[in-house]
Design an enzyme around this catalytic site. Structure first.
Site, PDB file in Angstrom:
ATOM      1  N   ASP A  22       1.068  -1.277   0.218  1.00 11.27           N
ATOM      2  CA  ASP A  22       0.071  -0.018   0.090  1.00 11.27           C
ATOM      3  C   ASP A  22       0.823   1.356   0.017  1.00 11.27           C
ATOM      4  OD1 ASP A  22      -2.761   1.276   0.411  1.00 11.27           O
ATOM      5  OD2 ASP A  22      -1.936   2.148   2.013  1.00 11.27           O
ATOM      6  N   GLU A  24       0.900   5.490   0.824  1.00 11.34           N
ATOM      7  CA  GLU A  24       0.163   7.043   1.257  1.00 11.34           C
ATOM      8  C   GLU A  24       1.042   7.957   0.198  1.00 11.34           C
ATOM      9  OE1 GLU A  24      -2.516   6.885   2.822  1.00 11.34           O
ATOM     10  OE2 GLU A  24      -2.309   4.857   3.409  1.00 11.34           O
ATOM     11  N   HIS A 162      -5.529   3.937   6.840  1.00  6.67           N
ATOM     12  CA  HIS A 162      -5.038   5.086   6.219  1.00  6.67           C
ATOM     13  C   HIS A 162      -3.554   5.375   6.624  1.00  6.67           C
ATOM     14  CE1 HIS A 162      -8.812   5.653   4.501  1.00  6.67           C
ATOM     15  NE2 HIS A 162      -9.404   6.013   5.622  1.00  6.67           N
ATOM     16  N   ASP A 167      -3.077  -0.589   6.703  1.00  6.40           N
ATOM     17  CA  ASP A 167      -3.817  -0.892   5.774  1.00  6.40           C
ATOM     18  C   ASP A 167      -3.640  -2.466   5.352  1.00  6.40           C
ATOM     19  OD1 ASP A 167      -5.458   1.015   6.020  1.00  6.40           O
ATOM     20  OD2 ASP A 167      -4.788   2.465   4.220  1.00  6.40           O
TER      21      ASP A 167
END
Length: 227
Positions: A22, A24, A162, A167
């Site tokens: 994942d 960000e 988040h 996540d």
């Protein structure tokens, strides 16, 4: 480092060896925004064996709206490595594993492909599995299919959502549940169990009174029968 002249393929299968990852970012544009965190969870034989996480200095201010979502601030990334270093470390960690992620086809993979091309003139050859279309296919009764929606459906904690590593941990559990959903659908298809109303597959589900067979056309079609 799995670099090549050809990108990996999008798969729609369940595998036992994979890496959930994942990102960000500073925003939602793979053209103009930058990665500020990258994380991964490595799974072998269906069991988590290792984790990777790294903050990234994007060499630009992080917009307020991005920090409000993921909690990552300029101060947190001030001494972090730039993404060429973080992406290299990530690719060393994942090796040639199949990637798993939520909405990665339309979002995360675009950042990886863009920056691998920028840094090394190559693309990333790992095949990948996107859990968003899987969830939409196997859980059509849900109104929304965000990661936190799926976590709630399966009773998985969404605490710390988040942030990339949290996540990944959520999505790893969700992927395993989706693998069970896929197996149920495959078995039903093998048995020839079709909805007598609309002709779509029936899928085994759990309800207040136990297991039942429900039409995958729900909520348009609400046919059910006992197992």
């Amino acid at each position: 480092m799995a670099l090549s002249n050809q990108p990996g393929k999008k798969l729609n299968i369940h595998v036992s060896d994979y890496c959930v990852f994942d990102l960000e970012t500073t925003g939602v544009s793979s053209r103009s925004d930058a990665v500020i965190e990258i994380s991964a969870v490595k799974v072998l034989g269906g069991l988590v064996v290792d984790e990777f996480t790294m903050l990234v200095n994007p060499k630009r201010p992080i917009p307020f709206y991005a920090s409000r979502v993921n909690g990552i601030t300029d101060d947190m990334v001030a001494n972090a490595p730039t993404f060429d270093i973080a992406l290299g470390a990530f690719l060393d960690f994942v090796g040639d594993s199949v990637f798993v992620g939520h909405n990665i086809h339309n979002f995360d993979m675009k950042f990886l492909y863009r920056d691998a091309k920028l840094y090394w003139g190559k693309t990333i050859s790992n095949d990948y599995i996107d859990t968003l279309p899987m969830a939409k296919a196997y859980l059509p009764q849900l109104e929304h299919h965000k990661l936190t929606d799926l976590a709630g459906y399966y009773g998985i904690s969404s605490y710390g959502a988040h942030r990339a590593l949290n996540d990944c941990r959520m999505n790893q559990q969700i992927y395993e549940f989706l693998g069970e959903e896929k197996s149920n659908v495959a078995q039903v298809a093998k048995d020839g169990s079709l909805c007598p109303y609309c002709g779509k597959l029936l899928q085994k589900r759990n309800g207040r009174y136990g297991e039942f067979m429900g039409c995958m056309g729900y909520p348009v079609c609400r046919y059910t029968r006992n197992v």
